[in-house]
Design a protein around this motif. Sequence first.
Motif, mmCIF file in Angstrom:
data_model
loop_
_atom_site.group_PDB
_atom_site.id
_atom_site.type_symbol
_atom_site.label_atom_id
_atom_site.label_comp_id
_atom_site.label_asym_id
_atom_site.label_seq_id
_atom_site.Cartn_x
_atom_site.Cartn_y
_atom_site.Cartn_z
ATOM 1 N N ARG A 18 -5.767 -2.640 -4.421
ATOM 2 C CA ARG A 18 -4.335 -2.942 -4.574
ATOM 3 C C ARG A 18 -3.509 -2.227 -3.786
ATOM 4 O O ARG A 18 -3.452 -0.887 -3.808
ATOM 5 C CB ARG A 18 -3.946 -2.792 -6.052
ATOM 6 N N PHE A 19 -2.628 -2.644 -2.791
ATOM 7 C CA PHE A 19 -2.024 -1.981 -2.026
ATOM 8 C C PHE A 19 -0.493 -2.769 -1.850
ATOM 9 O O PHE A 19 -0.561 -3.847 -2.017
ATOM 10 C CB PHE A 19 -2.800 -2.179 -0.720
ATOM 11 N N GLY A 20 0.431 -1.715 -1.352
ATOM 12 C CA GLY A 20 1.909 -2.208 -1.094
ATOM 13 C C GLY A 20 2.386 -2.673 -2.400
ATOM 14 O O GLY A 20 2.482 -2.156 -3.325
ATOM 15 N N TYR A 27 -0.244 5.971 1.154
ATOM 16 C CA TYR A 27 0.159 6.579 -0.083
ATOM 17 C C TYR A 27 1.207 7.868 -0.147
ATOM 18 O O TYR A 27 2.205 7.896 -0.783
ATOM 19 C CB TYR A 27 -1.147 7.118 -1.027
ATOM 20 N N GLU A 28 0.773 8.890 0.815
ATOM 21 C CA GLU A 28 1.376 10.098 0.809
ATOM 22 C C GLU A 28 2.844 9.837 1.634
ATOM 23 O O GLU A 28 3.629 10.928 1.530
ATOM 24 C CB GLU A 28 0.816 10.910 1.672
ATOM 25 N N SER A 29 3.109 8.765 2.320
ATOM 26 C CA SER A 29 4.380 8.419 2.815
ATOM 27 C C SER A 29 5.059 7.212 2.275
ATOM 28 O O SER A 29 5.921 7.591 1.423
ATOM 29 C CB SER A 29 4.347 8.440 4.327
ATOM 30 N N ASP A 30 4.801 6.362 2.660
ATOM 31 C CA ASP A 30 5.564 4.798 2.320
ATOM 32 C C ASP A 30 5.436 4.770 0.700
ATOM 33 O O ASP A 30 6.626 4.301 0.135
ATOM 34 C CB ASP A 30 5.060 3.978 2.778
ATOM 35 N N HIS A 31 4.189 4.768 0.094
ATOM 36 C CA HIS A 31 4.099 4.587 -1.309
ATOM 37 C C HIS A 31 4.862 5.807 -2.192
ATOM 38 O O HIS A 31 5.481 5.237 -2.990
ATOM 39 C CB HIS A 31 2.566 4.399 -1.612
ATOM 40 N N LEU A 32 4.945 6.871 -1.686
ATOM 41 C CA LEU A 32 5.533 7.683 -2.327
ATOM 42 C C LEU A 32 7.134 7.663 -2.276
ATOM 43 O O LEU A 32 7.761 8.075 -3.261
ATOM 44 C CB LEU A 32 5.201 9.276 -1.786
ATOM 45 N N LYS A 33 7.566 7.166 -1.230
ATOM 46 C CA LYS A 33 9.004 6.985 -1.178
ATOM 47 C C LYS A 33 9.283 5.782 -2.152
ATOM 48 O O LYS A 33 10.234 6.068 -2.893
ATOM 49 C CB LYS A 33 9.302 6.191 0.151
ATOM 50 N N VAL A 34 8.697 4.753 -2.322
ATOM 51 C CA VAL A 34 8.891 3.620 -3.219
ATOM 52 C C VAL A 34 8.650 4.508 -4.556
ATOM 53 O O VAL A 34 9.618 4.128 -5.687
ATOM 54 C CB VAL A 34 8.132 2.321 -3.162
ATOM 55 N N ALA A 35 7.684 5.117 -4.805
ATOM 56 C CA ALA A 35 7.490 5.788 -6.293
ATOM 57 C C ALA A 35 8.862 6.721 -6.706
ATOM 58 O O ALA A 35 9.087 6.606 -7.870
ATOM 59 C CB ALA A 35 6.153 6.447 -6.294
ATOM 60 N N LYS A 36 9.211 7.306 -5.675
ATOM 61 C CA LYS A 36 10.461 8.214 -6.006
ATOM 62 C C LYS A 36 11.764 7.302 -6.398
ATOM 63 O O LYS A 36 12.418 7.709 -7.268
ATOM 64 C CB LYS A 36 10.641 9.153 -4.795
ATOM 65 N N MET A 37 11.758 6.059 -5.543
ATOM 66 C CA MET A 37 12.902 5.054 -5.889
ATOM 67 C C MET A 37 12.695 4.681 -7.173
ATOM 68 O O MET A 37 13.755 4.443 -7.937
ATOM 69 C CB MET A 37 12.796 4.262 -4.787
ATOM 70 N N THR A 78 8.493 -4.519 0.304
ATOM 71 C CA THR A 78 8.628 -5.545 1.370
ATOM 72 C C THR A 78 8.266 -4.838 2.862
ATOM 73 O O THR A 78 7.475 -5.284 3.415
ATOM 74 C CB THR A 78 9.799 -6.455 1.435
ATOM 75 N N ALA A 79 8.859 -3.709 3.023
ATOM 76 C CA ALA A 79 8.826 -3.011 4.184
ATOM 77 C C ALA A 79 7.375 -2.435 4.325
ATOM 78 O O ALA A 79 6.649 -2.631 5.299
ATOM 79 C CB ALA A 79 9.789 -1.999 4.315
ATOM 80 N N ILE A 80 6.778 -2.126 3.015
ATOM 81 C CA ILE A 80 5.327 -1.562 3.486
ATOM 82 C C ILE A 80 4.605 -2.719 3.749
ATOM 83 O O ILE A 80 3.580 -2.791 4.429
ATOM 84 C CB ILE A 80 4.791 -0.924 1.952
ATOM 85 N N ASP A 81 4.634 -3.770 3.031
ATOM 86 C CA ASP A 81 3.868 -5.043 3.185
ATOM 87 C C ASP A 81 3.907 -5.404 4.523
ATOM 88 O O ASP A 81 2.930 -5.879 5.322
ATOM 89 C CB ASP A 81 4.163 -6.180 2.163
ATOM 90 N N ASN A 82 5.119 -5.375 4.996
ATOM 91 C CA ASN A 82 5.288 -5.988 6.358
ATOM 92 C C ASN A 82 4.730 -5.005 7.525
ATOM 93 O O ASN A 82 4.143 -5.363 8.632
ATOM 94 C CB ASN A 82 6.855 -6.160 6.842
ATOM 95 N N LYS A 83 4.710 -3.558 7.088
ATOM 96 C CA LYS A 83 4.353 -2.788 8.018
ATOM 97 C C LYS A 83 2.931 -2.459 7.996
ATOM 98 O O LYS A 83 2.190 -2.151 9.159
ATOM 99 C CB LYS A 83 4.886 -1.366 7.747
ATOM 100 N N ALA A 126 -2.920 -4.827 8.271
ATOM 101 C CA ALA A 126 -3.641 -3.707 8.616
ATOM 102 C C ALA A 126 -4.520 -3.126 7.710
ATOM 103 O O ALA A 126 -5.965 -3.135 7.723
ATOM 104 C CB ALA A 126 -3.189 -2.557 9.250
ATOM 105 N N PHE A 127 -4.056 -3.106 6.422
ATOM 106 C CA PHE A 127 -4.880 -2.741 5.173
ATOM 107 C C PHE A 127 -6.050 -4.041 5.039
ATOM 108 O O PHE A 127 -7.254 -3.543 4.889
ATOM 109 C CB PHE A 127 -4.103 -2.785 4.014
ATOM 110 N N VAL A 128 -5.565 -5.079 4.917
ATOM 111 C CA VAL A 128 -6.505 -6.225 4.794
ATOM 112 C C VAL A 128 -7.772 -6.068 5.784
ATOM 113 O O VAL A 128 -8.744 -6.371 5.613
ATOM 114 C CB VAL A 128 -5.826 -7.462 4.690
#
Length: 166
Positions: free
Chosen positions: A33-35, A104-114, A129-134, A138-140
């Motif tokens: 599970r990602f994004g 996880y350490e950047s984009d996911h952490l930003k959302v977690a803090k939000m 949505t920005a994580i998913d678009n970015k 590539a993850f898949v």
Amino acid sequence: MVMVLTITACEFSFTTPEEYFDRVALNTNSISRFGGQYFNTYLRYIKGGANTPDFNTCEKYLRNNSIATVVANVKKIKDLKPTKKTKPMIDAALDLYAFVLKSYESDHLKVAKMIDGHASENDINAAITAIDNKSYDAFVQKYNKLWDIAEAYAKDNGIEVKKMPF
């Protein structure tokens, strides 16, 4: 009588094919599970009442569960002795984990803090949505590359792989 012992360049390992497969491929189920999917899973987890002091915020859950699991799994992989047959699978897994850990350490952490800061739902959704678009494509790609290699390895080694619908 003189005995000569010859060692050929065979692939000898104390680690079984099942152990390689489990550590290298099967453990990636923890990052499947990602994004947006990651955060949907987290929110279901919390709403289900399954929180503890170590996981009672999204940031703590990300750091104490998700990031810690990635770090532990990478160590388990790096403890393996690569062989000619396992190296492509190991390399693909390490590439996938490095990619996920960075997010996880950047984009996911930003959302977690939000989420923890009770940002507006629109802002949180926009960040997800920005994580998913970015990163999601590539993850898949990295996830599928690993599993293409892992499934071939499993087949070659008589390991039964059961696919779960996600």
